[in-house]
Design a protein around this motif. Structure first.
Motif, PDB file in Angstrom:
ATOM      1  N   ARG A  44       0.593  -1.140   0.124  1.00 26.45           N
ATOM      2  CA  ARG A  44       0.079   0.121   0.174  1.00 26.45           C
ATOM      3  C   ARG A  44       1.244   1.156  -0.215  1.00 26.45           C
ATOM      4  NH1 ARG A  44      -4.655  -1.064   4.826  1.00 26.45           N
ATOM      5  NH2 ARG A  44      -6.410   0.513   3.085  1.00 26.45           N
ATOM      6  N   ALA A 180       8.589  -6.657   7.936  1.00 23.59           N
ATOM      7  CA  ALA A 180       8.685  -7.099   9.196  1.00 23.59           C
ATOM      8  C   ALA A 180       7.703  -8.016   9.076  1.00 23.59           C
ATOM      9  CB  ALA A 180       9.291  -6.531  10.425  1.00 23.59           C
ATOM     10  N   THR A 181       7.459  -9.644   9.910  1.00 23.70           N
ATOM     11  CA  THR A 181       6.359 -10.482  10.544  1.00 23.70           C
ATOM     12  C   THR A 181       6.135 -10.026  11.450  1.00 23.70           C
ATOM     13  OG1 THR A 181       8.124 -12.607  10.868  1.00 23.70           O
ATOM     14  CG2 THR A 181       7.468 -11.766   8.464  1.00 23.70           C
ATOM     15  N   ASP A 182       7.427 -10.176  11.923  1.00 20.48           N
ATOM     16  CA  ASP A 182       6.931  -9.717  13.998  1.00 20.48           C
ATOM     17  C   ASP A 182       7.633  -9.278  14.459  1.00 20.48           C
ATOM     18  OD1 ASP A 182       4.926 -10.242  15.827  1.00 20.48           O
ATOM     19  OD2 ASP A 182       6.366 -12.120  16.245  1.00 20.48           O
ATOM     20  N   LEU A 183       7.224  -8.488  15.570  1.00 23.20           N
ATOM     21  CA  LEU A 183       7.779  -7.377  16.498  1.00 23.20           C
ATOM     22  C   LEU A 183       8.389  -7.892  17.726  1.00 23.20           C
ATOM     23  CD1 LEU A 183       7.966  -4.482  17.240  1.00 23.20           C
ATOM     24  CD2 LEU A 183       5.790  -4.858  18.607  1.00 23.20           C
ATOM     25  N   THR A 184       9.892  -7.633  17.648  1.00 22.83           N
ATOM     26  CA  THR A 184      10.086  -8.699  18.495  1.00 22.83           C
ATOM     27  C   THR A 184      11.190  -7.958  19.533  1.00 22.83           C
ATOM     28  OG1 THR A 184      12.377  -8.423  17.461  1.00 22.83           O
ATOM     29  CG2 THR A 184      11.109 -10.330  16.493  1.00 22.83           C
ATOM     30  N   ARG A 185      11.536  -8.632  20.313  1.00 17.97           N
ATOM     31  CA  ARG A 185      12.369  -7.993  22.226  1.00 17.97           C
ATOM     32  C   ARG A 185      13.201  -6.893  21.035  1.00 17.97           C
ATOM     33  NH1 ARG A 185      12.992 -11.602  26.912  1.00 17.97           N
ATOM     34  NH2 ARG A 185      14.141 -12.414  25.512  1.00 17.97           N
ATOM     35  N   LEU A 188      12.684  -3.883  19.889  1.00  7.52           N
ATOM     36  CA  LEU A 188      11.603  -2.360  20.733  1.00  7.52           C
ATOM     37  C   LEU A 188      12.916  -2.544  21.891  1.00  7.52           C
ATOM     38  CD1 LEU A 188       8.828  -4.827  22.605  1.00  7.52           C
ATOM     39  CD2 LEU A 188       8.944  -2.488  21.300  1.00  7.52           C
ATOM     40  N   TRP A 193      11.382   0.136  15.937  1.00  8.34           N
ATOM     41  CA  TRP A 193      10.087  -0.221  15.691  1.00  8.34           C
ATOM     42  C   TRP A 193       9.681   0.506  14.678  1.00  8.34           C
ATOM     43  CZ3 TRP A 193       6.386   2.496  17.666  1.00  8.34           C
ATOM     44  CH2 TRP A 193       7.001   3.525  19.274  1.00  8.34           C
ATOM     45  N   PHE A 198       5.424  -4.168   8.435  1.00  4.79           N
ATOM     46  CA  PHE A 198       5.103  -4.888   9.111  1.00  4.79           C
ATOM     47  C   PHE A 198       4.726  -6.037   7.282  1.00  4.79           C
ATOM     48  CE2 PHE A 198       5.313  -4.495  12.965  1.00  4.79           C
ATOM     49  CZ  PHE A 198       6.055  -4.035  14.151  1.00  4.79           C
ATOM     50  N   LYS A 199       4.606  -7.431   6.899  1.00  2.00           N
ATOM     51  CA  LYS A 199       3.787  -7.894   6.409  1.00  2.00           C
ATOM     52  C   LYS A 199       2.674  -8.208   6.841  1.00  2.00           C
ATOM     53  CE  LYS A 199       4.707 -11.815   3.910  1.00  2.00           C
ATOM     54  NZ  LYS A 199       3.599 -12.987   3.469  1.00  2.00           N
ATOM     55  N   GLU A 200       1.631  -8.183   6.158  1.00  2.00           N
ATOM     56  CA  GLU A 200       0.287  -7.873   5.757  1.00  2.00           C
ATOM     57  C   GLU A 200      -0.250  -9.633   6.529  1.00  2.00           C
ATOM     58  OE1 GLU A 200      -3.879  -5.356   5.145  1.00  2.00           O
ATOM     59  OE2 GLU A 200      -1.363  -4.692   4.901  1.00  2.00           O
ATOM     60  N   TYR A 201      -1.024  -8.946   8.186  1.00  2.00           N
ATOM     61  CA  TYR A 201      -2.619 -10.232   7.683  1.00  2.00           C
ATOM     62  C   TYR A 201      -2.781 -10.621   7.280  1.00  2.00           C
ATOM     63  CZ  TYR A 201       0.708  -9.751  12.621  1.00  2.00           C
ATOM     64  OH  TYR A 201       0.782  -9.861  13.672  1.00  2.00           O
TER      65      TYR A 201
END
Lengths: 488, 586
Positions: A44, A180-185, A188, A193, A198-201
């Motif tokens: 998008r 990114a596929t996920d937010l990781t520690r 953060l 971040w 992010f890749k769309e769900y």
């Protein structure tokens, strides 16, 4: 790169109206541009609209002529400016296809005189066909007539061209961030971040299956039934005694010794331990008398009662065997009213099929009090069954050796559109209660049903073996919803 | 429960009325029998032979299969059912059965030899005089014997019935027990004579009879009945003699029942003679037979005397839970074929004096009379008395079931405070203050400024205070929040909410997503495409407390019920923790 070019262009401009032109102007391959557009659209950054155009492309033959000149010009040039050349001679100088087409086209154009000898009619010719083909190759538009003449000679074919017009999308940025596929520690901790894309769900699919434990459907229903009994003020009977003597299972219930239920066809008798070690002797005597000759207002069955039959051990055929022990115990103390229930395993020597098993669970409720009436039984049945979602009940006279009156309970099933038998009920006979020593005005109302049948109706299961036993489908246990019986 | 097959048209003729199937079912239901199946003779045969072809149902006689109570032997044939229903419908008076007036001298006699006591000690007999069979009643007569044999007679072990054409025999009869080799006769359906031991061997291959052989097989003496001319009537409980076989034309029927149980023999004999005396020239009259034992004891059978039972009216009323007058009770009992009269018992109380006819061997105790009153009155007309009981609260029961399910998915339950500070439900969640928040006027500290509008602060604070707990952490809470509510008198109301949270090195978004799926599965809601109102679906959402693009809303049957997603890092930092994920469902 195409991606930077597109994002960069859109930073200053409203839109890219034609990806084809955009690619051509910047010397990108259009296919590469299309791939970039699709990817940016997916995230998008941009909104892309499809555009389509009919274009013409050269056929193999057309490409050849665009490079080498049209056959008619090749033929013309092979004819000497002065004099003539024999047709055979001319044919040798040219490719056969070129010679053939060249002859007819050059003749048609009146460029040459065709005969045994070929000579020029004009001195100069223009290769218009080649020019037109080159124009098509460079994407220039031709007139209708020009198109149709080339098309007729199969030098060009139509082709649908697909491209896009492109504007900024909701996530537009001049530079793409890595998805990114996920937010990781780590994200953060680093604080990156904020930059993450992010890749769309995909919410059109369910999530991964849950990893958890599952309770058995039948026991979930049992729990609800237990709660229902407790809410109705019933106390649970200890039913952890599968091995029972015929005496408590049958004789104490005024079930005659020749009753078909006492056949080996219906009941599992035990080989080991084959007989009971003790029975309450004075009570046995009273039971024997009431079977043989009655008493307590009864005429009895008038047969010779045999102690050996009563001693035979079996796997209890109903939990009423426990009820008879409980009532006998109650009779030994100063009378106090009681409400008892149990839900436990019973055994029948039956052929196993879709609706029958050799063992199943019996639900039993009983109320023991002075002055109870059939109206009380009907009232308690309405209370109980309405909690199971069966509020439309009717009662059919029936026969049971230890209850009188006996009532079969029918409930109207909306789904089936008919009355379905849902249980049995009655008042215990005086011939059962009085030998125990209960006061004469104490009546006992009781009812029973299987746990399996209402569960099968509730969950739409038509084969009992799918529900209970080792042939169960584990998937069914896992998928099975919570049991909301008794929660209206 | 025994099932009796009767021709529908014959039954309706006997009832003097045609019923629709539903009407007849209703009548059966009220009386306590059940129309089990409707079929045809040919369909039964087809089923037995496993044939599939359809017959022309219109050409075939419709058979009603009727289930009757196991203790009502009088209902084991069409005649018995029809009579019971006619009386129940008040179309017929209760029949009065009598013994014909034969003098002791001319009465038929059955002499019992002492040896019989070792094998089958009892015999009872009777005669039906001037009977007229037609094909249907003849078949019914045979079928009834079969039904009795299978039920009360316990497959002939307790009682065996023999019926004979009396005109082919000559009394007095003897009932003896002899060594098998001394018994010699032509059995029914055979043309040559057999000795009894030959016969036992012969019947070992007979599908129907072989199951009765064990009853006498191992006895040195077999029971046998003879007439005066040493014609064998029968070898009970196996077979009758061919000589005295009854036919459609038989006018006088001699019935003998040999038994190991005298009570049941009398019931069986009474059932046979009462029902079929209907076809005798002198309706309901039976000719008695004297049974004489070797020791001189003698008895006249059948014993058709009524059994007298006094039942107090108050017992009937107080056990059923009605207040019927004595006259009502007697007329209800009449409909159940029980003769009843009221009689005074003193103290202004009535007794009901009941004469139980020989057909009603099931009536043992006043409770059986009481039941018949209840049946005739109608079980479904008895006023119900509501017991004292309590109803559970559906909301809390449901919450408890959900709590259990979530715990079973590996989440640990927490229980947090309802009160919190106002910034915990607003700025700390990246939100504006919710206008529907109930606000405390006099908080002692800032911890108790507002009533929570969401479970999120409590569950986030729990993680914040458990930083040292090994990750991942999976926790949940089911509890109430308070929102302003104009429909409530006080202007605010509780809403039940569920929140679950995962905290670990990755976001755990998938774990919360699958918990949402599981919750929907256990409440029986299917996953459906977006826009379908029959189940639940999930869409992107845009809530400030969650990370953009990492969150979704849950729509259940068209209604938005919750959101789940990765908690926004800014929210996390305001609650002083690392990473977590939250889901809400209403």
């Amino acid at each position: 790169m195409a991606e930077e070019a597109i994002l960069g262009y859109l930073e200053k401009n409203e839109q890219i109206s034609d990806s084809g032109n955009f690619a051509a102007e910047r010397g990108f391959d259009h296919n590469d541009v299309v791939n970039v557009i699709k990817s940016l659209h997916g995230f998008r950054y941009i909104d892309a609209q499809d555009i389509k155009r009919e274009t013409w492309v050269l056929t193999g033959e057309g490409k050849k002529y665009a490079a080498e000149g049209s056959p008619e010009v090749q033929l013309f040039l092979a004819v000497p400016a002065e004099g003539s050349i024999s047709k055979d001679e001319l044919q040798k100088k040219l490719d056969p296809a070129v010679f053939k087409i060249g002859c007819s086209q050059a003749g048609k154009n009146k460029w040459v005189e065709m005969g045994k000898q070929v000579s020029r009619k004009v001195q100069n010719v223009e290769d218009k066909v080649k020019d037109l083909l080159l124009q098509v190759q460079n994407g220039h538009a031709l007139s209708k007539e020009e198109i149709s003449s080339l098309k007729a000679r199969k030098l060009i074919v139509p082709q649908t061209w697909k491209g896009y017009s492109v504007r900024k999308g909701p996530n537009y940025a001049p530079k793409r961030k890595k998805a990114a596929t996920d937010l990781t520690r780590e994200n953060l901790q680093k604080g990156d971040w904020k930059e993450l894309e992010f890749k769309e769900y995909n919410f059109n699919a369910k999530g991964q299956p849950a990893e958890g434990g599952h309770l058995h459907p039948l026991l979930k229903v049992r729990k609800q039934l237990k709660d229902i009994f407790l809410q109705m003020g019933f106390e649970e009977m200890p039913t952890n005694n599968f091995v029972e003597s015929s005496f408590w299972n049958f004789d104490a219930l005024f079930q005659p010794q020749q009753h078909p239920a006492r056949d080996s066809h219906d009941t599992f008798f035990l080989e080991e331990p084959s007989t009971t070690r003790e029975l309450p002797e004075d009570y046995v005597e009273r039971v024997k008398r009431v079977h043989e000759s009655g008493g307590y207002g009864s005429r009895g069955y008038g047969y010779e009662w045999k102690r050996e039959e009563a001693n035979k051990n079996l796997l209890r055929t109903h939990t009423t065997a426990v009820s008879s022990r409980m009532l006998k115990a109650l009779a030994e103390k100063p009378f106090a009213p009681k409400k008892y229930f149990s839900i436990d395993r019973v055994f029948r020597n039956e052929a196993v099929d879709r609706t029958h098993l050799a063992e199943f669970h019996q639900i039993e409720g009983l109320v023991c009090d002075r002055g109870l009436t059939l109206g009380d039984l009907i009232g308690v049945l309405h209370d109980f069954f309405s909690r199971l979602g069966m509020s439309k009940l009717r009662f059919k006279p029936a026969y049971n050796p230890y209850t009188e009156p006996s009532m079969e309970i029918f409930s109207y099933h909306e789904g089936f559109g008919k009355w379905v038998e849902v249980g049995n009920s009655g008042m215990f006979r005086p011939e059962m209660l009085l030998p125990m020593g209960l006061p004469e005005d104490v009546h006992v109302i009781a009812w029973g049903l299987s746990l399996e049948r209402p569960t099968m109706i509730l969950y739409g299961i038509d084969n009992i073996r799918d529900l209970f036993g080792h042939k169960v489908d584990l998937g069914l246990i896992k998928r099975n919803p919570i049991c909301r019986l008794g929660i209206s | 429960m025994p099932t009796v097959s009767v021709g529908r048209d014959r039954l309706f003729a006997a009832l003097g009325k045609s019923y629709t199937k539903e009407e007849f079912e209703d009548l059966c239901f009220c009386f306590g029998i059940e129309l089990d199946d409707v079929t045809t003779e040919k369909a039964i045969i087809r089923k037995e032979k496993h044939l599939d072809e359809e017959g022309d149902e219109n050409d075939e006689e419709v058979i009603y299969k009727i289930e009757v109570p196991a203790n009502r032997y009088d209902l084991l044939c069409l005649e018995g059912i029809a009579q019971a229903l006619r009386v129940f419908n008040k179309q017929q008076e209760i029949p009065k059965y009598t013994l014909s007036d034969v003098s002791k001298d001319s009465m038929l006699q059955m002499h019992v030899k002492p040896e019989t006591s070792s094998i089958r000690p009892y015999v009872v007999c009777a005669v039906l005089r001037d009977i007229s069979f037609d094909e249907a009643s003849y078949n019914s007569f045979i079928d009834l014997q079969d039904k009795l044999h299978q039920n009360i007679c316990r497959r002939r072990t307790l009682v065996a019935i023999g019926t004979h054409d009396l005109d082919t025999l000559q009394g007095p009869f003897t009932y003896e027990a002899l060594p098998p080799s001394h018994i010699n006769f032509v059995p029914l359906k055979q043309t040559r004579d057999f000795t009894a031991d030959e016969l036992m061997e012969f019947y070992k291959s007979d599908l129907k009879l072989k199951k009765y052989l064990h009853i006498i097989e191992n006895s040195p003496l077999y029971p046998v009945l003879y007439d005066q001319n040493r014609t064998v009537l029968s070898l009970p409980p196996i077979i009758n003699g061919a000589h005295s076989a009854i036919t459609l034309k038989t006018k006088n029927v001699f019935i003998e029942c040999t038994a190991t149980d005298l009570t049941k023999a009398k019931i069986v004999l009474n059932t046979m003679v009462t029902i079929f005396s209907e076809y005798c020239k002198r309706k309901y009259q039976v000719e008695p037979v004297e049974v004489v034992y070797a020791d001189g004891r003698s008895y006249v059978y059948p014993d058709l005397s009524a059994y007298n039972m006094e039942v107090s009216l108050s017992y009937i009323n107080h056990t059923i839970g009605v207040s019927l007058e004595a006259e009502e009770v007697t007329s209800l009992l009449n409909r159940m074929q029980l003769h009843a009269e009221r009689s005074a018992s003193g103290n202004n109380q009535w007794n009901i004096n009941v004469l139980v006819p020989p057909t009603r061997s099931d009536v043992l105790h006043p409770c059986d009379v009481m039941e018949d009153v209840a049946i005739a009155y109608g079980y479904n007309n008895i006023p119900k008395r509501k017991p004292a009981s309590v109803k559970p609260l559906a909301l809390n029961e449901f919450s408890d079931l959900m709590r259990l399910e979530i715990a079973m998915n590996g989440f640990t339950e927490v229980l947090t405070w309802i009160l919190c500070s106002s910034k915990e439900i607003s700025t700390m969640l990246n939100r504006q203050t919710d206008e529907s928040t109930a606000v405390v006027g006099n908080p002692r500290t800032s911890d108790f400024e507002v009533v929570r509008t969401t479970l999120m602060p409590g569950i986030l604070k729990t993680i914040g205070h458990n930083k040292d707990h090994p990750k991942p952490i999976k926790i949940y809470e089911v509890g109430d929040v308070v929102l302003l509510d104009e429909k409530k008198d006080v202007g605010a109301s509780c809403r039940r909410r569920l929140a679950a949270l995962y905290c670990g090195a990755n976001s755990g978004f998938e774990l919360i997503h699958c918990l949402v799926d599981r919750i929907m599965e256990v409440i029986g809601t299917p996953f459906v495409p977006v826009g379908d109102d029959t189940g639940y679906y999930i869409q992107r959402s845009d809530e400030p407390e969650f990370l953009p693009g990492r969150q979704a809303s849950i729509t259940h049957k068209g209604k938005h019920v919750g959101t789940f997603g990765i908690v926004h890092p800014e929210v996390m930092s305001s609650f002083e923790q690392s990473l977590k994920n939250i889901s809400y469902v209403d």
